[in-house]
Design a protein around this motif. Structure first.
Motif, PDB file in Angstrom:
ATOM      1  N   PRO A   1      22.216  42.131  49.680  1.00  0.00           N
ATOM      2  CA  PRO A   1      21.838  43.120  48.662  1.00  0.00           C
ATOM      3  C   PRO A   1      22.998  43.809  47.966  1.00  0.00           C
ATOM      4  N   ARG A   2      24.115  44.035  48.643  1.00  0.00           N
ATOM      5  CA  ARG A   2      25.227  44.763  48.025  1.00  0.00           C
ATOM      6  C   ARG A   2      26.259  43.838  47.391  1.00  0.00           C
ATOM      7  N   SER A   3      25.986  42.547  47.388  1.00  0.00           N
ATOM      8  CA  SER A   3      26.893  41.610  46.732  1.00  0.00           C
ATOM      9  C   SER A   3      26.702  41.673  45.228  1.00  0.00           C
ATOM     10  N   GLY A   4      27.750  41.309  44.512  1.00  0.00           N
ATOM     11  CA  GLY A   4      27.663  41.281  43.068  1.00  0.00           C
ATOM     12  C   GLY A   4      27.086  39.966  42.572  1.00  0.00           C
ATOM     13  N   MET A   5      26.981  39.866  41.252  1.00  0.00           N
ATOM     14  CA  MET A   5      26.507  38.643  40.616  1.00  0.00           C
ATOM     15  C   MET A   5      27.502  38.233  39.542  1.00  0.00           C
ATOM     16  N   THR A   6      27.616  36.948  39.316  1.00  0.00           N
ATOM     17  CA  THR A   6      28.431  36.472  38.208  1.00  0.00           C
ATOM     18  C   THR A   6      27.583  36.463  36.936  1.00  0.00           C
TER      19      THR A   6
ATOM     20  N   ASP B   1      29.999  33.284  21.566  1.00  0.00           N
ATOM     21  CA  ASP B   1      31.240  34.035  21.725  1.00  0.00           C
ATOM     22  C   ASP B   1      31.043  35.345  22.498  1.00  0.00           C
ATOM     23  N   GLN B   2      29.929  35.461  23.218  1.00  0.00           N
ATOM     24  CA  GLN B   2      29.616  36.737  23.868  1.00  0.00           C
ATOM     25  C   GLN B   2      30.487  37.000  25.094  1.00  0.00           C
ATOM     26  N   TYR B   3      30.742  35.971  25.887  1.00  0.00           N
ATOM     27  CA  TYR B   3      31.538  36.133  27.105  1.00  0.00           C
ATOM     28  C   TYR B   3      32.555  35.005  27.200  1.00  0.00           C
ATOM     29  N   ASP B   4      33.717  35.329  27.762  1.00  0.00           N
ATOM     30  CA  ASP B   4      34.776  34.337  27.883  1.00  0.00           C
ATOM     31  C   ASP B   4      34.569  33.401  29.063  1.00  0.00           C
ATOM     32  N   ASN B   5      34.117  33.943  30.192  1.00  0.00           N
ATOM     33  CA  ASN B   5      34.043  33.156  31.422  1.00  0.00           C
ATOM     34  C   ASN B   5      32.813  33.575  32.214  1.00  0.00           C
ATOM     35  N   TYR B   6      31.901  32.657  32.421  1.00  0.00           N
ATOM     36  CA  TYR B   6      30.658  32.989  33.119  1.00  0.00           C
ATOM     37  C   TYR B   6      30.822  33.033  34.634  1.00  0.00           C
ATOM     38  N   ASN B   7      32.032  32.793  35.110  1.00  0.00           N
ATOM     39  CA  ASN B   7      32.325  33.026  36.527  1.00  0.00           C
ATOM     40  C   ASN B   7      32.728  34.472  36.783  1.00  0.00           C
ATOM     41  N   ASP B   8      32.957  35.236  35.718  1.00  0.00           N
ATOM     42  CA  ASP B   8      33.355  36.634  35.866  1.00  0.00           C
ATOM     43  C   ASP B   8      32.212  37.461  36.450  1.00  0.00           C
ATOM     44  N   PRO B   9      32.546  38.536  37.177  1.00  0.00           N
ATOM     45  CA  PRO B   9      31.494  39.417  37.698  1.00  0.00           C
ATOM     46  C   PRO B   9      30.712  40.056  36.557  1.00  0.00           C
ATOM     47  N   ALA B  10      29.431  40.198  36.732  1.00  0.00           N
ATOM     48  CA  ALA B  10      28.582  40.862  35.744  1.00  0.00           C
ATOM     49  C   ALA B  10      28.600  42.365  35.981  1.00  0.00           C
ATOM     50  N   THR B  11      28.735  43.118  34.919  1.00  0.00           N
ATOM     51  CA  THR B  11      28.624  44.576  34.998  1.00  0.00           C
ATOM     52  C   THR B  11      27.172  44.970  34.738  1.00  0.00           C
ATOM     53  N   ARG B  12      26.885  46.243  34.942  1.00  0.00           N
ATOM     54  CA  ARG B  12      25.550  46.728  34.642  1.00  0.00           C
ATOM     55  C   ARG B  12      25.258  46.604  33.144  1.00  0.00           C
ATOM     56  N   ARG B  13      26.292  46.768  32.322  1.00  0.00           N
ATOM     57  CA  ARG B  13      26.121  46.598  30.881  1.00  0.00           C
ATOM     58  C   ARG B  13      25.753  45.164  30.540  1.00  0.00           C
ATOM     59  N   SER B  14      26.530  44.189  31.047  1.00  0.00           N
ATOM     60  CA  SER B  14      26.264  42.792  30.716  1.00  0.00           C
ATOM     61  C   SER B  14      24.942  42.322  31.308  1.00  0.00           C
TER      62      SER B  14
ATOM     63  N   ASN C   1      29.896  50.324  33.317  1.00  0.00           N
ATOM     64  CA  ASN C   1      31.064  49.528  33.684  1.00  0.00           C
ATOM     65  C   ASN C   1      31.077  49.101  35.145  1.00  0.00           C
ATOM     66  N   GLU C   2      30.182  49.639  35.946  1.00  0.00           N
ATOM     67  CA  GLU C   2      30.129  49.236  37.348  1.00  0.00           C
ATOM     68  C   GLU C   2      29.519  47.846  37.467  1.00  0.00           C
ATOM     69  N   ARG C   3      29.891  47.125  38.517  1.00  0.00           N
ATOM     70  CA  ARG C   3      29.321  45.796  38.719  1.00  0.00           C
ATOM     71  C   ARG C   3      27.843  45.928  39.077  1.00  0.00           C
ATOM     72  N   ILE C   4      27.054  44.936  38.699  1.00  0.00           N
ATOM     73  CA  ILE C   4      25.654  44.915  39.087  1.00  0.00           C
ATOM     74  C   ILE C   4      25.557  44.326  40.492  1.00  0.00           C
ATOM     75  N   THR C   5      24.797  44.938  41.343  1.00  0.00           N
ATOM     76  CA  THR C   5      24.580  44.420  42.691  1.00  0.00           C
ATOM     77  C   THR C   5      23.202  43.789  42.772  1.00  0.00           C
ATOM     78  N   ARG C   6      23.014  42.925  43.752  1.00  0.00           N
ATOM     79  CA  ARG C   6      21.789  42.140  43.830  1.00  0.00           C
ATOM     80  C   ARG C   6      20.559  43.011  44.089  1.00  0.00           C
ATOM     81  N   ASP C   7      20.734  44.129  44.803  1.00  0.00           N
ATOM     82  CA  ASP C   7      19.574  44.996  45.035  1.00  0.00           C
ATOM     83  C   ASP C   7      19.112  45.646  43.738  1.00  0.00           C
TER      84      ASP C   7
END
Length: 372
Positions: free
Chosen positions: A144-149, A188-201, A260-266
Motif C-alpha cells: 500500500p505505501r509503495s509508489g507507482m510509475t 509530449d506529456q511525459y519524458d519517461n514512463y518509468n519515472d515515479p508518478a506524482t499526485r498531480r500526474s 508534488n508528492e508521489r502517489i502511493t498505491r493506497d
C-alpha cells in the motif's frame, strides 16, 4: 524524437509499435459498391474512431501500406482486395454500450486477500472495489505505501477506459499506444514512463480515463480554492475536475492536495474506486479563503545604524490561499525592509515597517534607530 523514443521504451509491449494517428476516410466511387473503401493516406498505422465498414465501429489496420481497397465479407472478417492473406483487420468495438455499469463484479474480496492489508484499513474499500472488478491482479501483497510509475498509472487508466467503453484492446497494442490513441496522454506529456508518478500526474491521467459525462460535478469548488493548486498549475484542470466530481477531497480540512508528492498505491486505489463507483465520492465544497489577518513577531524594534533584524509575518486563517506578504517602510532613509521581512537600519530616526496581505489586512512594527 527523444521524448517519443523514451515513451515507447517504457512498456514492454510498446517496443515494436509506433504511435497511430487519426486519418480521414474516403468512400469508393459509387460504381465500386457500398462495401468498399479507400483509405488515404495509408502510412504509419491508423485507428478509425468512425469505422469505414460499420457505424460506430473502429478498426486497427495492418500492415500499413498504400493503394488498397478493403471490403467486408459476410463472415465479418476484413480482408484486402486484391486478396492478400496478410491483410487482416481487428475489430476494436462495434455498437457496444458505454457506462459505469460495465464495471461488473468478476471475483470476490475478503479480509486477508492481501497479507499486508489490515482489516478495516482506510483504503480497503477502494482496494476491494478495484479487486472485485478485475483491475488489480492476484498477488499475496498489495504494498500500500509503495509508489507507482507513470507507466503503471497509464495501464490502470487504460483498463478503466476500455471497460467503461466496452472496447477490446487489439492484440499487440501496448497500453501506452492505446492511451495515446484515445487521448489519455499526449505524445509530449511525459519524458519517461518509468519515472515515479506524482499526485498531480496521477490526477492528470486518471481524469482522462472516463469521459466528462461520468465525472459530473457534485461540489462547488471555486478556481483557486485548493490551497496548493493555483489555476496556473499544469495539473489544475484535472485536479479541479476530480475535486468537483467528489473523487478528490484533499489531505486535510482545508482541501490541500500536495500535488508534488508521489502517489502511493493506497491513495491510488481510493481515487480510482471513486472514479468508477459514484457512491464512494465525497461532498466537499471549497471556497477561496482570503487572509483575515496578519500579525508580526514584534510590534517595536530598536536598532543602531547598520544593524539588521528579520520580522516574521503570520497570516490567518491557516487555509488562506495566498499567504504572500508585502513589506514597506514609511521612511527608507531611516530603515529599509526586503521581501523576506529583513529590516536594515540606516540613520537615527523612526520608521514604520508595514506587512500587508493581498486582501488588504495590515500589521505594523515601529522601528527606532538610535544614535551611537
Amino acid at each position: 524524437m527523444k521524448k517519443l523514443c523514451s515513451m515507447i521504451l517504457v512498456l514492454a509491449s510498446c517496443l515494436i509499435l509506433t504511435v497511430p494517428a487519426l486519418a480521414a476516410e474516403a468512400a469508393l466511387p459509387a460504381e465500386a459498391g457500398a462495401s468498399g473503401y479507400v483509405v488515404n493516406p495509408w502510412t504509419g498505422g491508423y485507428v478509425y474512431t468512425t469505422g469505414p465498414w460499420a457505424a460506430n465501429a473502429s478498426y486497427v489496420v495492418r500492415p500499413w501500406e498504400t493503394g488498397y481497397t478493403y471490403a467486408m465479407p459476410a463472415n465479418g472478417t476484413y480482408v484486402a482486395a486484391p486478396t492478400r492473406s496478410n491483410y487482416v483487420y481487428d475489430t476494436i468495438w462495434t455498437n457496444r454500450a458505454q457506462g459505469l455499469a460495465n464495471f461488473q463484479l468478476v471475483k470476490a474480496y475478503s479480509s486477508g486477500t492481501f497479507k499486508d492489508v489490515p482489516a478495516g484499513a482506510w483504503y480497503e474499500q477502494g482496494l476491494k472495489t478495484l479487486y472485485e472488478r478485475g483491475l488489480i491482479g492476484e498477488s499475496k501483497n498489495f504494498r500500500p505505501r509503495s509508489g507507482m510509475t507513470l507507466g503503471e498509472v497509464v495501464s490502470l487508466a487504460v483498463r478503466m477506459h476500455s471497460i467503461y467503453n466496452n472496447w477490446s484492446i487489439p492484440a499487440g497494442m501496448s497500453d501506452l499506444q492505446y492511451a495515446l490513441n484515445v487521448g489519455i496522454v499526449s505524445a509530449d506529456q511525459y519524458d519517461n514512463y518509468n519515472d515515479p508518478a506524482t499526485r498531480r500526474s496521477f490526477a492528470a491521467i486518471m481524469a482522462k480515463a472516463l469521459p466528462s459525462s461520468a465525472l459530473r460535478g457534485i461540489n462547488a469548488v471555486m478556481d483557486g480554492a485548493i490551497p496548493d493548486v493555483p489555476s496556473s498549475d499544469p495539473g489544475a484542470w484535472a485536479i479541479y475536475t476530480l475535486y468537483r466530481a467528489g473523487v478528490l477531497a484533499g489531505t486535510n480540512a482545508w482541501g490541500t492536495f500536495a500535488p508534488n508528492e508521489r502517489i502511493t498505491r493506497d491513495s491510488a486505489a481510493v481515487i480510482a474506486a471513486r472514479i468508477l463507483d459514484p457512491s464512494q465520492r465525497q461532498s466537499n465544497n471549497l471556497t477561496v479563503v482570503q487572509p483575515a489577518s496578519v500579525s508580526l513577531s514584534q510590534s517595536s524594534l530598536s536598532l543602531y545604524p547598520g544593524e539588521s533584524r528579520t520580522l516574521a509575518a503570520y497570516v490567518y486563517p491557516a487555509g488562506t490561499v495566498s499567504r504572500n506578504v508585502y513589506w514597506t517602510s514609511s521612511d527608507y532613509t531611516v530603515a529599509t525592509v526586503n521581501a523576506n521581512g529583513t529590516v536594515t537600519s540606516l540613520r537615527p530616526g523612526t520608521a514604520i515597517i508595514t506587512a500587508a496581505t493581498s486582501a488588504g489586512t495590515v500589521s505594523a512594527c515601529t522601528v527606532r534607530v538610535l544614535d551611537w
